[in-house]
Design an enzyme around this catalytic site. Structure first.
Site, PDB file in Angstrom:
ATOM      1  N   VAL A 104       0.831  -1.205   0.000  1.00 30.20           N
ATOM      2  CA  VAL A 104       0.000   0.000   0.000  1.00 30.20           C
ATOM      3  C   VAL A 104       0.870   1.262   0.000  1.00 30.20           C
ATOM      4  CG1 VAL A 104      -1.891  -1.179   1.194  1.00 30.20           C
ATOM      5  CG2 VAL A 104      -0.179   0.041   2.552  1.00 30.20           C
ATOM      6  N   ASP A 105       2.203   1.067  -0.109  1.00 26.20           N
ATOM      7  CA  ASP A 105       3.111   2.208   0.090  1.00 26.20           C
ATOM      8  C   ASP A 105       3.245   3.139  -1.111  1.00 26.20           C
ATOM      9  OD1 ASP A 105       4.915   0.854  -1.693  1.00 26.20           O
ATOM     10  OD2 ASP A 105       5.761  -0.264  -0.019  1.00 26.20           O
ATOM     11  N   HIS A 120      -4.543  -4.608  -1.883  1.00 25.61           N
ATOM     12  CA  HIS A 120      -4.873  -4.312  -0.482  1.00 25.61           C
ATOM     13  C   HIS A 120      -5.117  -2.834  -0.229  1.00 25.61           C
ATOM     14  CE1 HIS A 120      -2.903  -8.370   0.889  1.00 25.61           C
ATOM     15  NE2 HIS A 120      -4.032  -8.521   0.234  1.00 25.61           N
TER      16      HIS A 120
HETATM   17  P1  OAD Z   1       5.350 -10.361   4.868  1.00 27.87           P
HETATM   18  O1  OAD Z   1       5.958  -9.471   5.879  1.00 27.87           O
HETATM   19  O2  OAD Z   1       4.408 -11.409   5.347  1.00 27.87           O
HETATM   20  O3  OAD Z   1       6.488 -11.108   4.039  1.00 27.87           O
HETATM   21  C1  OAD Z   1       7.555 -10.424   3.447  1.00 27.87           C
HETATM   22  C2  OAD Z   1       8.436 -11.420   2.712  1.00 27.87           C
HETATM   23  O4  OAD Z   1       9.448 -10.697   2.043  1.00 27.87           O
HETATM   24  C3  OAD Z   1       9.119 -12.444   3.607  1.00 27.87           C
HETATM   25  O5  OAD Z   1       8.944 -13.753   3.045  1.00 27.87           O
HETATM   26  C4  OAD Z   1      10.601 -12.036   3.564  1.00 27.87           C
HETATM   27  O6  OAD Z   1      11.474 -13.168   3.599  1.00 27.87           O
HETATM   28  C5  OAD Z   1      10.690 -11.371   2.217  1.00 27.87           C
HETATM   29  N1  OAD Z   1      11.731 -10.330   2.123  1.00 27.87           N
HETATM   30  C6  OAD Z   1      12.202  -9.477   3.074  1.00 27.87           C
HETATM   31  N2  OAD Z   1      13.113  -8.644   2.566  1.00 27.87           N
HETATM   32  C7  OAD Z   1      13.243  -8.956   1.255  1.00 27.87           C
HETATM   33  C8  OAD Z   1      14.031  -8.451   0.169  1.00 27.87           C
HETATM   34  N3  OAD Z   1      14.887  -7.435   0.331  1.00 27.87           N
HETATM   35  N4  OAD Z   1      13.890  -9.042  -1.041  1.00 27.87           N
HETATM   36  C9  OAD Z   1      13.043 -10.067  -1.227  1.00 27.87           C
HETATM   37  N5  OAD Z   1      12.276 -10.596  -0.250  1.00 27.87           N
HETATM   38  C10 OAD Z   1      12.366 -10.042   0.969  1.00 27.87           C
HETATM   39  O7  OAD Z   1       4.642  -9.424   3.769  1.00 27.87           O
HETATM   40  P2  OAD Z   1       3.525  -9.795   2.686  1.00 27.87           P
HETATM   41  O8  OAD Z   1       3.706 -11.161   2.153  1.00 27.87           O
HETATM   42  O9  OAD Z   1       3.505  -8.677   1.725  1.00 27.87           O
HETATM   43  O10 OAD Z   1      -1.976  -7.094   4.380  1.00 27.87           O
HETATM   44  O11 OAD Z   1       2.215  -9.757   3.546  1.00 27.87           O
HETATM   45  C11 OAD Z   1       0.979  -9.919   2.902  1.00 27.87           C
HETATM   46  C12 OAD Z   1      -0.068  -9.079   3.566  1.00 27.87           C
HETATM   47  O12 OAD Z   1      -0.093  -9.379   4.954  1.00 27.87           O
HETATM   48  C13 OAD Z   1       0.193  -7.578   3.539  1.00 27.87           C
HETATM   49  O13 OAD Z   1      -0.251  -6.964   2.338  1.00 27.87           O
HETATM   50  C14 OAD Z   1      -0.580  -7.076   4.707  1.00 27.87           C
HETATM   51  C15 OAD Z   1      -0.209  -8.148   5.705  1.00 27.87           C
HETATM   52  O14 OAD Z   1      -1.109  -8.375   6.726  1.00 27.87           O
HETATM   53  C16 OAD Z   1      -2.779  -6.113   4.833  1.00 27.87           C
HETATM   54  O15 OAD Z   1      -2.398  -5.219   5.567  1.00 27.87           O
HETATM   55  C17 OAD Z   1      -4.179  -6.226   4.339  1.00 27.87           C
END
Ligand code: OAD
Length: 264
Positions: A104-105, A120
């Site tokens: 959402v950023d 989202h």
């Molecule tokens: P998460 O915080 O669950 O996962 C982030 C992922 O990015 C993890 O698997 C990390 O290993 C990986 N990661 C971290 N740094 C990285 C980098 N530099 N390069 C590549 N990968 C990296 O975030 P989301 O999967 O986006 O929803 O979470 C999904 C949703 O859950 C979000 O949109 C939010 C949250 O609750 C809402 O707010 C509705």
């Protein structure tokens, strides 16, 4: 799943259709915290209080403070080479490209992405919690306990509260957004369909299920992530590492052949 330690390249041939799903990891190198890391957003903020409708009803000032802090922080952040690479790839593929993001950023837009579905919602949109007024652009911050009211509607003289245009837990995603992704995938499956997930832990649906949809339609499935996520076994190729480093290589942008502004 093959864990690929080489430096493979996704060639953007004339019949390539690319659907990209991004999550918080793609913005990590821009300084935006992810959600589920040990120091992530959900570690320090109770989800039920800041990301649900009942939480908003119970304490709207707390919710606005949380999203205002996120607005203030995101304003100071810039797209990284991962975002810039995806924008450059879109310029090459045009309508054969679609970016579905859970973020959402707004950093993908800042990087120049246009064919984008913000599944989202967006930190930069606000809507009324009651009336049908469409979401409107808003960068305001409410850090002092103020809760903004809707200027369009009002029940018994008291305007309804405005809320961030974010999909909270327990809420439905916009069906038009899901339809747009599905339509793209169906059309893509008539050509060489490539699905790439980047920086997402694969636990939040329906985003986490897109890889199944794509695979069923015959897509090549790629994953670029810092750690193996929950649904890693569903992908054919897994590149482990930082997306800001992997993506420029994956699309062979190291030498900047697609004219990606801002890449080192
Ligand atoms: P998460 O915080 O669950 O996962 C982030 C992922 O990015 C993890 O698997 C990390 O290993 C990986 N990661 C971290 N740094 C990285 C980098 N530099 N390069 C590549 N990968 C990296 O975030 P989301 O999967 O986006 O929803 O979470 C999904 C949703 O859950 C979000 O949109 C939010 C949250 O609750 C809402 O707010 C509705």
């Amino acid at each position: 799943m093959e864990r690929d330690q080489r430096s493979p390249v996704i060639a953007l041939t004339d019949d390539t259709w690319l659907l990209v799903l991004t999550g918080a990891g793609v913005s990590a190198e821009s300084g935006i915290p992810t959600f589920r890391a040990s120091d992530g957003l959900w570690e320090n903020h109770p989800v039920d209080k800041v990301a649900t409708l009942p939480g908003f009803r119970a304490d709207p000032a707390l919710v606005w403070r949380f999203y205002s802090e996120r607005r203030a922080h995101a304003k100071r952040c810039s797209p990284n080479p991962g975002h810039l690479t995806l924008a450059a790839v879109e310029r090459q593929l045009g309508d054969r490209f679609l970016l579905a993001t859970q973020n959402v950023d707004g950093l993908h837009r800042k990087a120049g992405s246009q064919r984008i579905v913000e599944m989202h919602g967006s930190l930069w949109l606000t809507r009324c919690s009651d009336c049908n007024r469409p979401p409107f652009a808003d960068e305001a911050e409410y850090l002092d306990g103020t809760v903004p009211g809707c200027k369009v509607c009002g029940t018994s003289g008291r305007p309804a509260l405005l809320r961030p245009h974010i999909v909270w837990f327990g809420e439905m995603l916009d069906p038009d957004d899901l339809q747009r992704i599905d339509d793209f995938a169906q059309t893509a499956s008539r050509g060489r369909f490539v699905f790439l997930a980047v920086g997402t832990s694969g636990v939040v649906y329906p985003a986490a299920g897109l890889v199944r949809v794509a695979a069923r339609l015959g897509a090549e499935t790629w994953l670029a992530n810092a750690e193996p996520p929950e649904n890693a076994s569903l992908f054919r190729s897994f590149l482990q590492g930082k997306s800001g480093e992997i993506l420029p290589r994956l699309f062979s942008l190291d030498g900047n052949p697609l004219g990606c502004a801002g890449l080192p």
